[in-house]
Write a protein that holds these residues in place. Structure first.
Motif, PDB file in Angstrom:
ATOM      1  N   UNK A 226       4.852   5.602   1.863  1.00  0.00           N
ATOM      2  CA  UNK A 226       4.262   4.499   2.617  1.00  0.00           C
ATOM      3  C   UNK A 226       5.280   3.507   3.154  1.00  0.00           C
TER       4      UNK A 226
ATOM      5  N   UNK B 157       5.029   7.270  -4.031  1.00  0.00           N
ATOM      6  CA  UNK B 157       4.081   6.489  -3.221  1.00  0.00           C
ATOM      7  C   UNK B 157       4.845   5.570  -2.281  1.00  0.00           C
ATOM      8  N   UNK B 158       5.867   4.960  -2.839  1.00  0.00           N
ATOM      9  CA  UNK B 158       6.696   4.027  -2.061  1.00  0.00           C
ATOM     10  C   UNK B 158       7.352   4.744  -0.894  1.00  0.00           C
TER      11      UNK B 158
ATOM     12  N   UNK C 177      -4.898   1.573  -1.933  1.00  0.00           N
ATOM     13  CA  UNK C 177      -4.733   0.486  -2.907  1.00  0.00           C
ATOM     14  C   UNK C 177      -5.346   0.860  -4.251  1.00  0.00           C
TER      15      UNK C 177
ATOM     16  N   UNK D 190       0.069  -3.918  -0.851  1.00  0.00           N
ATOM     17  CA  UNK D 190      -1.245  -3.346  -0.514  1.00  0.00           C
ATOM     18  C   UNK D 190      -2.313  -3.716  -1.525  1.00  0.00           C
ATOM     19  N   UNK D 191      -1.870  -4.254  -2.663  1.00  0.00           N
ATOM     20  CA  UNK D 191      -2.840  -4.528  -3.720  1.00  0.00           C
ATOM     21  C   UNK D 191      -3.584  -5.845  -3.534  1.00  0.00           C
TER      22      UNK D 191
ATOM     23  N   UNK E  75      -2.948   3.182  -5.858  1.00  0.00           N
ATOM     24  CA  UNK E  75      -1.764   2.428  -6.289  1.00  0.00           C
ATOM     25  C   UNK E  75      -2.071   1.625  -7.555  1.00  0.00           C
TER      26      UNK E  75
ATOM     27  N   UNK F 263       5.137   6.273  -8.591  1.00  0.00           N
ATOM     28  CA  UNK F 263       5.178   5.082  -7.747  1.00  0.00           C
ATOM     29  C   UNK F 263       6.306   5.178  -6.722  1.00  0.00           C
ATOM     30  N   UNK F 264       7.413   5.762  -7.152  1.00  0.00           N
ATOM     31  CA  UNK F 264       8.523   5.969  -6.229  1.00  0.00           C
ATOM     32  C   UNK F 264       8.082   6.842  -5.060  1.00  0.00           C
TER      33      UNK F 264
ATOM     34  N   UNK G  92       9.641  -2.500  -4.497  1.00  0.00           N
ATOM     35  CA  UNK G  92       8.216  -2.277  -4.703  1.00  0.00           C
ATOM     36  C   UNK G  92       7.385  -2.903  -3.586  1.00  0.00           C
ATOM     37  N   UNK G  93       7.753  -2.534  -2.370  1.00  0.00           N
ATOM     38  CA  UNK G  93       7.044  -3.069  -1.211  1.00  0.00           C
ATOM     39  C   UNK G  93       5.568  -2.712  -1.190  1.00  0.00           C
ATOM     40  N   UNK G  94       5.280  -1.539  -1.766  1.00  0.00           N
ATOM     41  CA  UNK G  94       3.904  -1.058  -1.692  1.00  0.00           C
ATOM     42  C   UNK G  94       2.937  -1.956  -2.455  1.00  0.00           C
TER      43      UNK G  94
ATOM     44  N   UNK H 293      -7.463  -6.063  -3.204  1.00  0.00           N
ATOM     45  CA  UNK H 293      -7.932  -4.790  -2.664  1.00  0.00           C
ATOM     46  C   UNK H 293      -9.353  -4.447  -3.107  1.00  0.00           C
TER      47      UNK H 293
END
Lengths: 183, 201
Positions: free
Chosen positions: A182, A178-179, A111, B6-7, A114, A175-176, B1-3, B10
Motif C-alpha cells: 500500500x 501490507x506496508x 483498514x 488508514x486506521x 490492518x 505488516x511489512x 508505518x505509514x499504513x 475506520x
C-alpha cells in the motif's frame, strides 16, 4: 440554518461560503431522507421538526470534520517521509472532494485487515486499548492519560508502550508486506 | 508505518447513524452494535453528546416547565455523580456525627470541594456530606440539619414503581416532597446514567 452551521463549526472547519452552502444542502437532503411521515405524525410541533433539521446540520458538520481530520492525519503521515504541502493547503485541496463509494468500501476493508494485524501484535489488553486510542482515535498520550488516568501510570509510560508497540509492528512480516503493497 | 494512517476511525459509524441512534431510528441489532462501539470510542461518545444536546433542546412549551425542572434535577444529580459512584450510607437521627461509609471516586474527575445531600429521616432532617480527602477518597458523614454546611443540595425522594425508593436531586425546589426514610437503615446511593438513586441495601 446558516447560523446553526456557524454555531457547530469551528473556525478551521468552514473556510469558504460555498462549503457552507454545500453543508446546508446536504443537511436538507438528509432531512428529507430521514424525516418520514411517521416522524411527522409523532411530532409535537414545529419545534420537533426544527430539532431534527438541526440534528441533520450537525450530522453533516461532524461528518465533514471527520474527513478533514482524516486528511490532516494522512498529511502528517506523508510529512514523515516526504516534503508534503502545508496542512492548510492539504485541507483546502480536500474540501468539497466527495469520496467514491468503492474507495470507501475498499478503504474500510483494508483498514479492518490492518487492524486485525495490529491487534494481533498487542500483547495485553492495555496495549490493545493504547493501540486503539493512538492509531484509531488519534489521541495524544496526554489525552489518553486524562481519559484513562487509572489505566496508565503517566504520559511517559504511554510513550514507552507506544514506542514498543510501534517497534513490534515494524518487525511484523505481515505488516511489512501490507506496508509494501500500500505504499 | 505509514499504513497506520488508514486506521483513523475506520470502524466508527457514520455521523448519520449516530443521529439515528439518538432519534431511536435504528433497528435493535444496529442499535446494539452502535452501543458497543460507543463503549470503546471516546470520539463517537463526544459526537453523540453533541447530537443529544440538539435532540433535547427546545422542547415544546407544554412540556417545557416540567422537563426543565426534571432536567435541572438530573443535571444536579449528574454533577454530583461525576465524582461519586457508589456510596453506602446509614441514615441516623440525633445529634451525633457519624461516619457512615466511604466511597471511591475512581474513573471520574475529582472536584475538591464538599458536596452534601439532604435526606429526611422521619422528621429529622439530616445531611449527608461527602468530602474528598488527600487520597481522593471520600468520607461520608451524617449530621443533623443544625450543622448543615452552607453548600448543600436538596433532594426529592420519589417512590420507585417496583422496589426500593429512589431519590432524585431536585435543585433548590422548596416544594419538594419527601418520603420518610427509616432511621438506621442502610441504603445504597447509586448512579445510573442520568439519575441519582437511593436504594435499600
Amino acid at each position: 440554518m446558516q447560523s446553526w452551521v456557524v454555531e457547530f463549526c469551528r473556525e478551521d472547519d468552514i473556510r469558504r461560503s460555498d462549503e457552507l452552502e454545500d453543508l446546508m444542502m446536504a443537511a436538507f437532503a438528509a432531512f428529507w431522507r430521514g424525516y418520514t411521515t411517521e416522524k411527522l405524525d409523532k411530532a409535537d410541533g414545529l419545534g420537533s421538526v426544527l430539532r431534527y433539521l438541526k440534528s441533520c446540520v450537525l450530522t453533516e458538520v461532524l461528518q465533514r470534520r471527520r474527513k478533514i481530520r482524516r486528511r490532516i492525519r494522512e498529511h502528517h503521515f506523508d510529512d514523515v517521509t516526504s516534503a508534503g504541502q502545508p496542512a492548510d493547503e492539504a485541507i483546502q485541496a480536500y474540501s468539497g472532494q466527495a469520496d467514491a463509494v468503492d474507495q470507501v468500501v475498499l478503504g474500510r476493508q483494508e483498514a479492518n485487515h490492518l487492524w486485525m494485524l495490529v491487534d494481533s501484535c498487542c500483547s495485553d489488553p492495555r496495549e490493545h486499548v493504547l493501540a486503539r486510542l493512538s492509531f484509531v482515535c488519534d489521541l495524544t498520550p496526554a489525552m489518553i492519560i486524562s481519559l484513562l488516568p487509572h489505566e496508565f501510570e503517566d504520559v511517559q509510560e504511554i510513550y514507552r508502550l507506544r514506542r514498543n508497540l510501534r517497534n513490534r509492528l515494524m518487525r511484523n512480516p505481515e505488516l511489512q508486506s501490507f506496508e509494501d503493497t500500500h505504499s | 508505518m505509514n499504513s497506520l494512517r488508514h486506521l483513523y476511525r475506520f470502524d466508527c459509524p457514520n455521523a448519520a447513524v449516530l443521529r439515528d441512534y439518538v432519534w431511536q431510528d435504528l433497528d435493535p441489532a444496529t442499535r446494539q452494535t452502535v452501543r458497543q462501539h460507543l463503549d470503546v470510542c471516546p470520539l463517537c461518545r463526544d459526537e453523540l453528546s453533541q447530537l443529544e444536546a440538539v435532540w433535547s433542546e427546545s422542547k415544546p412549551a407544554a412540556a417545557k416547565d416540567e422537563l426543565s425542572r426534571y432536567q435541572t434535577a438530573l443535571l444536579r444529580a449528574k454533577d454530583f455523580l461525576e465524582n461519586v459512584r457508589w456510596v453506602v450510607a446509614t441514615t441516623v437521627s440525633g445529634s451525633s456525627l457519624e461516619t457512615a461509609g466511604a466511597f471511591r471516586a475512581d474513573v471520574h474527575q475529582v472536584v475538591r470541594r464538599p458536596w452534601s445531600i439532604l435526606l429526611d429521616a422521619e422528621e429529622t432532617m439530616i445531611s449527608v456530606v461527602a468530602v474528598p480527602d488527600e487520597q481522593d477518597c471520600y468520607t461520608l458523614t451524617v449530621h443533623p440539619l443544625a450543622d448543615r454546611p452552607s453548600e448543600s443540595m436538596r433532594c426529592q425522594l420519589i417512590p420507585n414503581r417496583q422496589d426500593a425508593p429512589y431519590m432524585v436531586a431536585d435543585g433548590r425546589n422548596e416544594n419538594a416532597t419527601f418520603l420518610s426514610v427509616p432511621p438506621g437503615t442502610t441504603y445504597w446511593l447509586c448512579a445510573s446514567p442520568n439519575r441519582l438513586c437511593l436504594r435499600r441495601a
